[in-house]
Scaffold this motif. Structure first.
Motif, PDB file in Angstrom:
ATOM      1  N   ALA A 153      -8.564 -10.808  -4.222  1.00  0.00           N
ATOM      2  CA  ALA A 153      -7.168 -10.489  -3.909  1.00  0.00           C
ATOM      3  C   ALA A 153      -6.668  -9.303  -4.728  1.00  0.00           C
ATOM      4  O   ALA A 153      -5.810  -8.552  -4.270  1.00  0.00           O
ATOM      5  N   ARG A 154      -7.211  -9.098  -5.893  1.00  0.00           N
ATOM      6  CA  ARG A 154      -6.753  -7.994  -6.741  1.00  0.00           C
ATOM      7  C   ARG A 154      -7.418  -6.662  -6.377  1.00  0.00           C
ATOM      8  O   ARG A 154      -6.989  -5.612  -6.819  1.00  0.00           O
ATOM      9  N   TYR A 155      -8.481  -6.686  -5.574  1.00  0.00           N
ATOM     10  CA  TYR A 155      -9.150  -5.467  -5.118  1.00  0.00           C
ATOM     11  C   TYR A 155      -8.463  -4.947  -3.864  1.00  0.00           C
ATOM     12  O   TYR A 155      -7.889  -5.710  -3.094  1.00  0.00           O
ATOM     13  N   SER A 156      -8.590  -3.642  -3.621  1.00  0.00           N
ATOM     14  CA  SER A 156      -8.181  -3.130  -2.315  1.00  0.00           C
ATOM     15  C   SER A 156      -9.275  -3.537  -1.321  1.00  0.00           C
ATOM     16  O   SER A 156     -10.426  -3.777  -1.705  1.00  0.00           O
ATOM     17  N   VAL A 157      -8.933  -3.614  -0.062  1.00  0.00           N
ATOM     18  CA  VAL A 157      -9.904  -4.054   0.943  1.00  0.00           C
ATOM     19  C   VAL A 157     -11.094  -3.092   1.035  1.00  0.00           C
ATOM     20  O   VAL A 157     -12.240  -3.548   1.091  1.00  0.00           O
ATOM     21  N   PRO A 158     -10.900  -1.752   1.024  1.00  0.00           N
ATOM     22  CA  PRO A 158     -12.074  -0.875   1.047  1.00  0.00           C
ATOM     23  C   PRO A 158     -13.009  -1.087  -0.150  1.00  0.00           C
ATOM     24  O   PRO A 158     -14.230  -1.059   0.006  1.00  0.00           O
ATOM     25  N   GLU A 159     -12.453  -1.341  -1.341  1.00  0.00           N
ATOM     26  CA  GLU A 159     -13.298  -1.614  -2.512  1.00  0.00           C
ATOM     27  C   GLU A 159     -14.105  -2.895  -2.312  1.00  0.00           C
ATOM     28  O   GLU A 159     -15.280  -2.950  -2.637  1.00  0.00           O
ATOM     29  N   MET A 160     -13.453  -3.926  -1.792  1.00  0.00           N
ATOM     30  CA  MET A 160     -14.128  -5.194  -1.558  1.00  0.00           C
ATOM     31  C   MET A 160     -15.256  -5.024  -0.531  1.00  0.00           C
ATOM     32  O   MET A 160     -16.346  -5.556  -0.702  1.00  0.00           O
ATOM     33  N   LEU A 161     -14.995  -4.245   0.524  1.00  0.00           N
ATOM     34  CA  LEU A 161     -16.016  -4.033   1.546  1.00  0.00           C
ATOM     35  C   LEU A 161     -17.199  -3.236   1.000  1.00  0.00           C
ATOM     36  O   LEU A 161     -18.344  -3.479   1.381  1.00  0.00           O
ATOM     37  N   LYS A 162     -16.935  -2.303   0.097  1.00  0.00           N
ATOM     38  CA  LYS A 162     -18.033  -1.557  -0.528  1.00  0.00           C
ATOM     39  C   LYS A 162     -18.912  -2.484  -1.364  1.00  0.00           C
ATOM     40  O   LYS A 162     -20.126  -2.315  -1.411  1.00  0.00           O
ATOM     41  N   ILE A 163     -18.307  -3.469  -2.004  1.00  0.00           N
ATOM     42  CA  ILE A 163     -19.087  -4.448  -2.768  1.00  0.00           C
ATOM     43  C   ILE A 163     -20.030  -5.208  -1.842  1.00  0.00           C
ATOM     44  O   ILE A 163     -21.165  -5.515  -2.207  1.00  0.00           O
ATOM     45  N   TYR A 164     -19.572  -5.497  -0.611  1.00  0.00           N
ATOM     46  CA  TYR A 164     -20.400  -6.201   0.378  1.00  0.00           C
ATOM     47  C   TYR A 164     -21.235  -5.246   1.224  1.00  0.00           C
ATOM     48  O   TYR A 164     -21.729  -5.616   2.287  1.00  0.00           O
ATOM     49  N   GLU A 165     -21.400  -4.013   0.761  1.00  0.00           N
ATOM     50  CA  GLU A 165     -22.284  -3.005   1.337  1.00  0.00           C
ATOM     51  C   GLU A 165     -21.898  -2.569   2.747  1.00  0.00           C
ATOM     52  O   GLU A 165     -22.757  -2.245   3.562  1.00  0.00           O
ATOM     53  N   PHE A 166     -20.609  -2.545   3.032  1.00  0.00           N
ATOM     54  CA  PHE A 166     -20.120  -1.931   4.259  1.00  0.00           C
ATOM     55  C   PHE A 166     -20.079  -0.422   4.052  1.00  0.00           C
ATOM     56  O   PHE A 166     -19.871   0.054   2.931  1.00  0.00           O
ATOM     57  N   ASN A 167     -20.287   0.341   5.112  1.00  0.00           N
ATOM     58  CA  ASN A 167     -20.106   1.786   5.075  1.00  0.00           C
ATOM     59  C   ASN A 167     -18.625   2.057   5.349  1.00  0.00           C
ATOM     60  O   ASN A 167     -18.158   1.851   6.465  1.00  0.00           O
TER      61      ASN A 167
ATOM     62  N   ARG B 191      -1.163 -24.508  -0.786  1.00  0.00           N
ATOM     63  CA  ARG B 191      -2.591 -24.682  -0.564  1.00  0.00           C
ATOM     64  C   ARG B 191      -3.363 -24.048  -1.724  1.00  0.00           C
ATOM     65  O   ARG B 191      -2.996 -23.001  -2.227  1.00  0.00           O
ATOM     66  N   GLU B 192      -4.421 -24.692  -2.126  1.00  0.00           N
ATOM     67  CA  GLU B 192      -5.274 -24.169  -3.189  1.00  0.00           C
ATOM     68  C   GLU B 192      -6.019 -22.937  -2.674  1.00  0.00           C
ATOM     69  O   GLU B 192      -6.580 -22.955  -1.581  1.00  0.00           O
ATOM     70  N   LYS B 193      -6.020 -21.868  -3.440  1.00  0.00           N
ATOM     71  CA  LYS B 193      -6.727 -20.647  -3.066  1.00  0.00           C
ATOM     72  C   LYS B 193      -8.209 -20.803  -3.371  1.00  0.00           C
ATOM     73  O   LYS B 193      -8.600 -21.387  -4.382  1.00  0.00           O
ATOM     74  N   SER B 194      -9.045 -20.259  -2.492  1.00  0.00           N
ATOM     75  CA  SER B 194     -10.493 -20.341  -2.683  1.00  0.00           C
ATOM     76  C   SER B 194     -10.917 -19.397  -3.807  1.00  0.00           C
ATOM     77  O   SER B 194     -10.179 -18.488  -4.197  1.00  0.00           O
ATOM     78  N   GLU B 195     -12.114 -19.606  -4.306  1.00  0.00           N
ATOM     79  CA  GLU B 195     -12.656 -18.735  -5.353  1.00  0.00           C
ATOM     80  C   GLU B 195     -12.816 -17.307  -4.839  1.00  0.00           C
ATOM     81  O   GLU B 195     -12.594 -16.348  -5.567  1.00  0.00           O
TER      82      GLU B 195
END
Length: 140
Positions: free
Chosen positions: A20-34, A10-14
């Motif tokens: 995918a290369r970020y850790s999940v906590p880093e990604m959530l901080k980008i989306y302004e999660f506490n 399956r083609e991966k989304s943008e």
């Protein structure tokens, strides 16, 4: 056996390609999660030291040891919050199972004049790939 058969990928989304290369906590901080990460405790240090000793007994010296910290992240909404948890599954004795890191993604319950509204579960006990796909579909 036919050697011309190619597996279907399956083609991966943008979104997936980007985060995918970020850790999940880093990604959530980008989306302004506490994001609140649990500190490393004695059990974690013992696990890291045992892993290092095992690798050194096999002659492997310069390999980084990847360790994921447990965390909880919250994004406040008007009446409720989106919650993301990253955690290790536990044995009945309470010890962490270090090969079983999972994510849960849900909307927290809240009180209304009609009573308590239950949690809305988007993903429970999933790996990073499934979490990113679920996050993309339900949050973005």
């Amino acid at each position: 056996m036919n050697q011309n058969i190619m597996p279907i990928f399956r083609e991966k989304s943008e979104f997936y390609k980007k985060y995918a290369r970020y850790s999940v906590p880093e990604m959530l901080k980008i989306y302004e999660f506490n994001v609140n990460e649990n500190p490393i405790d004695d059990e974690d240090i013992v696990h890291i030291e045992k892993t290092k000793a095992f690798l050194m007994s096999k002659g492997i010296v310069d390999v980084p040891i990847y360790f994921k910290q447990e965390f909880i992240a919250e994004y406040p909404l008007e009446n409720t919050s989106l919650i993301v948890e990253g955690y290790y599954q536990r044995m009945p004795t309470g010890e962490k199972r270090y090969n079983s890191y999972s994510y849960s993604f849900y909307k927290a319950s809240y009180q209304s004049h009609l009573g308590t509204v239950a949690n809305r579960m988007y993903a429970e006990r999933v790996n990073k790939i499934v979490f990113l796909n679920t996050f993309e579909k339900n949050y973005l």
